[in-house]
Design a protein around this motif. Sequence first.
Motif, PDB file in Angstrom:
ATOM      1  N   GLU A  71       0.997  -1.310   0.055  1.00  0.00           N
ATOM      2  CA  GLU A  71       0.045  -0.264  -0.089  1.00  0.00           C
ATOM      3  C   GLU A  71       0.945   1.286   0.018  1.00  0.00           C
ATOM      4  O   GLU A  71       0.428   2.177  -0.725  1.00  0.00           O
ATOM      5  N   ALA A  72       1.881   1.098   0.779  1.00  0.00           N
ATOM      6  CA  ALA A  72       2.939   2.412   0.871  1.00  0.00           C
ATOM      7  C   ALA A  72       3.485   2.580  -0.566  1.00  0.00           C
ATOM      8  O   ALA A  72       3.659   3.926  -1.197  1.00  0.00           O
ATOM      9  N   SER A  73       3.983   1.616  -1.143  1.00  0.00           N
ATOM     10  CA  SER A  73       4.402   1.595  -2.755  1.00  0.00           C
ATOM     11  C   SER A  73       3.362   2.335  -3.718  1.00  0.00           C
ATOM     12  O   SER A  73       3.531   3.178  -4.403  1.00  0.00           O
ATOM     13  N   ALA A  74       2.013   1.682  -3.324  1.00  0.00           N
ATOM     14  CA  ALA A  74       1.096   2.180  -4.475  1.00  0.00           C
ATOM     15  C   ALA A  74       0.988   3.524  -3.989  1.00  0.00           C
ATOM     16  O   ALA A  74       0.539   4.280  -5.180  1.00  0.00           O
ATOM     17  N   ALA A  75       0.747   3.933  -2.883  1.00  0.00           N
ATOM     18  CA  ALA A  75       0.729   5.401  -2.652  1.00  0.00           C
ATOM     19  C   ALA A  75       1.554   6.161  -3.284  1.00  0.00           C
ATOM     20  O   ALA A  75       1.319   7.560  -3.695  1.00  0.00           O
ATOM     21  N   LEU A  76       2.866   5.654  -3.236  1.00  0.00           N
ATOM     22  CA  LEU A  76       3.949   6.888  -3.929  1.00  0.00           C
ATOM     23  C   LEU A  76       3.767   6.856  -5.168  1.00  0.00           C
ATOM     24  O   LEU A  76       4.045   7.920  -5.681  1.00  0.00           O
ATOM     25  N   VAL A  77       3.266   5.735  -5.916  1.00  0.00           N
ATOM     26  CA  VAL A  77       3.153   5.973  -7.202  1.00  0.00           C
ATOM     27  C   VAL A  77       2.265   6.985  -7.633  1.00  0.00           C
ATOM     28  O   VAL A  77       2.282   7.677  -8.581  1.00  0.00           O
ATOM     29  N   GLN A  78       0.984   6.922  -6.725  1.00  0.00           N
ATOM     30  CA  GLN A  78       0.223   7.807  -7.089  1.00  0.00           C
ATOM     31  C   GLN A  78       0.312   9.209  -6.901  1.00  0.00           C
ATOM     32  O   GLN A  78       0.180  10.312  -7.614  1.00  0.00           O
ATOM     33  N   ALA A  79       1.300   9.362  -5.754  1.00  0.00           N
ATOM     34  CA  ALA A  79       1.903  10.634  -5.491  1.00  0.00           C
ATOM     35  C   ALA A  79       3.018  11.317  -6.419  1.00  0.00           C
ATOM     36  O   ALA A  79       3.251  12.426  -6.454  1.00  0.00           O
ATOM     37  N   ALA A  80       3.336  10.441  -7.301  1.00  0.00           N
ATOM     38  CA  ALA A  80       4.475  10.507  -8.413  1.00  0.00           C
ATOM     39  C   ALA A  80       3.966  11.199  -9.359  1.00  0.00           C
ATOM     40  O   ALA A  80       4.786  12.018  -9.972  1.00  0.00           O
ATOM     41  N   VAL A  81       2.636  11.326  -9.689  1.00  0.00           N
ATOM     42  CA  VAL A  81       2.217  12.062 -10.746  1.00  0.00           C
ATOM     43  C   VAL A  81       2.382  13.358 -10.895  1.00  0.00           C
ATOM     44  O   VAL A  81       3.118  13.915 -11.890  1.00  0.00           O
ATOM     45  N   PRO A  82       2.082  14.200 -10.039  1.00  0.00           N
ATOM     46  CA  PRO A  82       2.514  15.736 -10.092  1.00  0.00           C
ATOM     47  C   PRO A  82       4.148  15.956 -10.045  1.00  0.00           C
ATOM     48  O   PRO A  82       4.755  16.762 -10.605  1.00  0.00           O
ATOM     49  N   LYS A  83       4.841  14.966  -9.291  1.00  0.00           N
ATOM     50  CA  LYS A  83       6.289  15.078  -9.338  1.00  0.00           C
ATOM     51  C   LYS A  83       7.042  14.741 -10.697  1.00  0.00           C
ATOM     52  O   LYS A  83       7.987  15.446 -10.835  1.00  0.00           O
ATOM     53  N   GLN A  84       6.177  13.914 -11.260  1.00  0.00           N
ATOM     54  CA  GLN A  84       6.841  13.295 -12.770  1.00  0.00           C
ATOM     55  C   GLN A  84       6.669  14.660 -13.684  1.00  0.00           C
ATOM     56  O   GLN A  84       7.470  14.924 -14.424  1.00  0.00           O
ATOM     57  N   GLU A  85       5.562  15.429 -13.540  1.00  0.00           N
ATOM     58  CA  GLU A  85       5.097  16.489 -14.314  1.00  0.00           C
ATOM     59  C   GLU A  85       6.273  17.550 -14.231  1.00  0.00           C
ATOM     60  O   GLU A  85       6.788  18.206 -15.097  1.00  0.00           O
ATOM     61  N   ALA A  86       6.505  17.724 -12.928  1.00  0.00           N
ATOM     62  CA  ALA A  86       7.473  18.680 -12.364  1.00  0.00           C
ATOM     63  C   ALA A  86       9.146  18.328 -12.839  1.00  0.00           C
ATOM     64  O   ALA A  86       9.904  19.027 -13.174  1.00  0.00           O
ATOM     65  N   TRP A  87       9.006  17.036 -13.034  1.00  0.00           N
ATOM     66  CA  TRP A  87      10.636  16.399 -13.261  1.00  0.00           C
ATOM     67  C   TRP A  87      10.949  16.186 -14.968  1.00  0.00           C
ATOM     68  O   TRP A  87      11.942  16.623 -15.341  1.00  0.00           O
ATOM     69  N   GLU A  88       9.814  16.265 -15.633  1.00  0.00           N
ATOM     70  CA  GLU A  88      10.022  16.015 -17.201  1.00  0.00           C
ATOM     71  C   GLU A  88      10.764  17.324 -17.789  1.00  0.00           C
ATOM     72  O   GLU A  88      11.505  16.948 -18.595  1.00  0.00           O
ATOM     73  N   PRO A  89      10.593  18.522 -17.566  1.00  0.00           N
ATOM     74  CA  PRO A  89      11.370  19.446 -17.944  1.00  0.00           C
ATOM     75  C   PRO A  89      12.649  19.757 -17.693  1.00  0.00           C
ATOM     76  O   PRO A  89      13.670  20.120 -18.506  1.00  0.00           O
ATOM     77  N   TYR A  90      13.285  18.955 -16.810  1.00  0.00           N
ATOM     78  CA  TYR A  90      14.644  18.918 -16.499  1.00  0.00           C
ATOM     79  C   TYR A  90      15.363  17.424 -16.959  1.00  0.00           C
ATOM     80  O   TYR A  90      16.414  17.399 -16.477  1.00  0.00           O
ATOM     81  N   VAL A  91      14.712  16.719 -17.683  1.00  0.00           N
ATOM     82  CA  VAL A  91      15.159  15.591 -18.276  1.00  0.00           C
ATOM     83  C   VAL A  91      16.200  15.913 -19.216  1.00  0.00           C
ATOM     84  O   VAL A  91      16.170  16.638 -20.154  1.00  0.00           O
ATOM     85  N   ASP A  92      17.424  15.433 -19.049  1.00  0.00           N
ATOM     86  CA  ASP A  92      18.588  15.630 -19.862  1.00  0.00           C
ATOM     87  C   ASP A  92      18.703  15.203 -21.052  1.00  0.00           C
ATOM     88  O   ASP A  92      18.921  13.989 -21.191  1.00  0.00           O
ATOM     89  N   LEU A  93      18.577  15.778 -21.964  1.00  0.00           N
ATOM     90  CA  LEU A  93      18.355  15.579 -23.429  1.00  0.00           C
ATOM     91  C   LEU A  93      19.746  15.657 -24.182  1.00  0.00           C
ATOM     92  O   LEU A  93      19.761  15.388 -25.425  1.00  0.00           O
ATOM     93  N   SER A  94      20.763  15.982 -23.426  1.00  0.00           N
ATOM     94  CA  SER A  94      22.218  16.404 -24.012  1.00  0.00           C
ATOM     95  C   SER A  94      22.730  15.102 -24.581  1.00  0.00           C
ATOM     96  O   SER A  94      23.377  15.034 -25.472  1.00  0.00           O
ATOM     97  N   THR A  95      22.444  13.992 -24.012  1.00  0.00           N
ATOM     98  CA  THR A  95      23.017  12.482 -24.355  1.00  0.00           C
ATOM     99  C   THR A  95      21.860  11.567 -24.377  1.00  0.00           C
ATOM    100  O   THR A  95      21.354  11.230 -23.463  1.00  0.00           O
ATOM    101  N   VAL A  96      21.570  11.150 -25.690  1.00  0.00           N
ATOM    102  CA  VAL A  96      20.345  10.262 -25.998  1.00  0.00           C
ATOM    103  C   VAL A  96      20.849   9.057 -26.099  1.00  0.00           C
ATOM    104  O   VAL A  96      21.876   8.746 -27.062  1.00  0.00           O
ATOM    105  N   TRP A  97      20.188   8.011 -25.197  1.00  0.00           N
ATOM    106  CA  TRP A  97      21.094   6.712 -25.452  1.00  0.00           C
ATOM    107  C   TRP A  97      20.027   5.747 -26.029  1.00  0.00           C
ATOM    108  O   TRP A  97      18.620   5.786 -25.595  1.00  0.00           O
ATOM    109  N   VAL A  98      20.155   4.725 -26.983  1.00  0.00           N
ATOM    110  CA  VAL A  98      19.716   3.898 -27.963  1.00  0.00           C
ATOM    111  C   VAL A  98      19.728   2.404 -27.280  1.00  0.00           C
ATOM    112  O   VAL A  98      20.763   2.162 -27.257  1.00  0.00           O
ATOM    113  N   PRO A  99      18.760   1.799 -26.482  1.00  0.00           N
ATOM    114  CA  PRO A  99      19.012   0.415 -25.786  1.00  0.00           C
ATOM    115  C   PRO A  99      19.537  -0.495 -27.055  1.00  0.00           C
ATOM    116  O   PRO A  99      18.751  -0.382 -28.159  1.00  0.00           O
ATOM    117  N   LEU A 100      20.371  -1.343 -26.795  1.00  0.00           N
ATOM    118  CA  LEU A 100      20.756  -2.386 -27.743  1.00  0.00           C
ATOM    119  C   LEU A 100      19.686  -3.611 -27.371  1.00  0.00           C
ATOM    120  O   LEU A 100      19.148  -4.039 -26.271  1.00  0.00           O
TER     121      LEU A 100
END
Length: 409
Positions: A71-100
């Motif tokens: 339940e604690a993990s699930a609650a943190l997943v729900q609480a992460a939605v606004p945090k994720q929105e705030a995080w997205e503009p700061y994602v480092d796009l200077s080095t883009v990695w292509v998974p093998l």
Amino acid sequence: MAGMDAENKGLLAEWSAQEVKQAPEIARMEQERRDKIATAESRLEGYKKEQAPIVAKKEADRAAAIKKAEEASAALVQAAVPKQEAWEPYVDLSTVWVPLDLTVVDAKGVQKIEKQPDGSLFVTGTPEGPNVDAIYTLRGSTNLKGITGIKIEALPDVRLPNNGPGLAPDGNFVLTEFMVSQTPAGQKAPGAPKRNADLKGAVKLLSPKATFEQKDFSAAASINGSRDVADRGWAVSPNTGRYLQAVFETDPATTGYEEGTQFTIVMQQGYQRQRYQLGRFKISVTTAQAPLRYGASQLVADAVRRAPDKRSKEQQAALKEGYLLTDLGYQKAQQQLVAARKPLPEDAKLKELDGMLADAKSPIQLDPKLLQLRRDAELSKEQMANQRLTAAQDLAWALINSPAFLFNH
């Protein structure tokens, strides 16, 4: 024939006499064995009955702890939605990695390596017991050329000890040696190398760095050319149970072919022949200019660049996972979930009583002379039977080949 009959009769008589002589002692030992079994079973069942409510309470507490952690993990997943929105503009796009797109060529020292839906590889270790040098041999293809770097992502996972990313009890790993070779697409790539053998078409790995390095266990130690079991490599204790990365630069002029490239990747993990292997990971490449940063995957980068209402389900999932990997609170909750799911510790008293019952059930030890007589008597019977069969065969052969038999037939 007569001599053998006499010898057989003498042996049988001696055996019979010994059986009669030993019978009272055998009966006494068998009764003693039955008494010991009854006593051991009684003690075991009594202890199980006594412990039943205690074990039930512990199991109930464990189930409650698991539910609370989930339940604690699930609650943190729900609480992460606004945090994720705030995080997205700061994602480092200077080095883009292509998974093998990795395939497993060989998996020495572990039970199996399985590809996951996200393209990562999940490792199942061998059962507890003697450990050996673990060597993963992998293959990954790409159409990129002018490749400037290779990245390892060590991924947390609740299926691993302490949430991983390694198989050690605390979630650690030691990447003793990391080797990469390249072959043009369409040409036969090398298979799993022999121990301590160099790879043909080796890619030189440069300027290693990692998001965290255990003291005296650097990423640089993973490319020092030493593959001895005492050699160190990249390790991450005490920062286990979380997302970690290591980057190795390559020469773009010599890494990646025009017609496409097959990479053969060897990950040797044999430090002190202990369970220090990676449990879940990805490997990616980039063509970004040096100095390389940890950056973002191609999927996350594409998602960030797109308006939220235009993102595919795959991009939405990648962003969610990408953020949660960086959320230390969530990863700590996942560690607590792993701890809650651990089975109850083994009951030492129950193990002792089980052992006593197993010992009590052991067969009685008969007199060695009686055992030998039993074996000798059985062998003598077989010899007599074979002798009689041979004699009958000889008689039949003689009759068949007698002049009278031949004349009449």
